[in-house]
Write an enzyme that holds these catalytic residues in place. Structure first.
Site, PDB file in Angstrom:
ATOM      1  CD1 TRP A   1     -31.474  57.641 -13.521  1.00  0.00           C
ATOM      2  CD2 TRP A   1     -33.373  58.810 -13.404  1.00  0.00           C
ATOM      3  NE1 TRP A   1     -31.885  57.914 -14.807  1.00  0.00           N
ATOM      4  CE2 TRP A   1     -33.050  58.623 -14.755  1.00  0.00           C
ATOM      5  CE3 TRP A   1     -34.534  59.492 -13.072  1.00  0.00           C
ATOM      6  CZ2 TRP A   1     -33.828  59.137 -15.794  1.00  0.00           C
ATOM      7  CZ3 TRP A   1     -35.328  59.996 -14.111  1.00  0.00           C
ATOM      8  CH2 TRP A   1     -34.967  59.824 -15.455  1.00  0.00           C
TER       9      TRP A   1
ATOM     10  CG  ASP B   1     -39.269  50.261  -8.686  1.00  0.00           C
ATOM     11  OD1 ASP B   1     -39.824  49.180  -8.995  1.00  0.00           O
ATOM     12  OD2 ASP B   1     -38.522  50.864  -9.474  1.00  0.00           O
TER      13      ASP B   1
ATOM     14  CE  LYS C   1     -37.385  54.753 -19.584  1.00  0.00           C
ATOM     15  NZ  LYS C   1     -36.470  53.705 -19.110  1.00  0.00           N
TER      16      LYS C   1
END
Length: 195
Positions: free
Chosen positions: A58, A75, A151
């Site tokens: 992304w 992350d 998502k």
């Protein structure tokens, strides 16, 4: 999924092949690219917060779409993508103190997914909980008129998540990219114009 089945599927997946040809680190890049083709959000953004950014597919799409954009990536896993416009923070977003950033964003992206158990309703509840955590942080993270893309795996919490987002955004849409596998229950929620 059995490893032989996964390997066979990967070898025959047109988006896996295309990702290698174009230099994307994974096929997920095409999902965000399709979202951008439809909604034109990235090209009009200046500051992006990307949660669950690794391995960086992304991030690559964001940088290819808008050369001037600044990206804060969070992350637990180091990214494969490196660029001067990226500020990577190795952390669990659930524990991170976002006040440290001292700024707000006009776009927040979440491709975060928990490790799957194989039990669909359990996996849905786990990803839904992560989305609720992000929603709870939007007021301190997102600029007025900003956008949030996440998502989710389909399931019973969808309606409640959509209802919460409709209270916070003027526009909330579902989007299923063509690059998302047909058998996958994943869908993306596109929330625009934060109130």
């Amino acid at each position: 999924m059995k490893s032989k089945t996964w390997i066979y599927r990967q070898k025959n997946d047109q988006f896996v092949k295309k990702a290698k040809q174009l230099g994307y680190v994974n096929r997920a890049a095409f999902k965000l690219d399709e979202i951008e083709q439809k909604y034109k959000i990235i090209k009009n953004s200046k500051e992006v917060l990307e949660l669950g950014s690794s391995p960086g597919g992304w991030t690559q799409v964001i940088l290819n779409t808008n050369k001037l954009i600044k990206i804060t990536c969070i992350d637990l896993i180091d990214p494969k993508t490196n660029h001067k416009n990226i500020n990577f923070i190795k952390a669990d977003f659930l524990d991170y103190n976002f006040n440290n950033l001292k700024k707000k964003f006009d776009l927040i992206l979440s491709d975060i997914a928990p490790n799957t158990t194989g039990h669909q309703s359990t996996d849905h509840l786990r990803i839904s909980q992560l989305i609720y955590e992000i929603i709870d942080k939007l007021k301190i993270l997102l600029e007025t008129k900003g956008s949030f893309i996440c998502k989710i795996w389909k399931g019973k919490e969808e309606k409640e998540i959509i209802n919460r987002l409709k209270l916070l955004f003027e526009n909330v849409d579902y989007f299923k990219p063509l690059s998302s596998r047909k058998e996958s229950s994943e869908i993306f929620i596109i929330s625009r114009n934060f109130k």
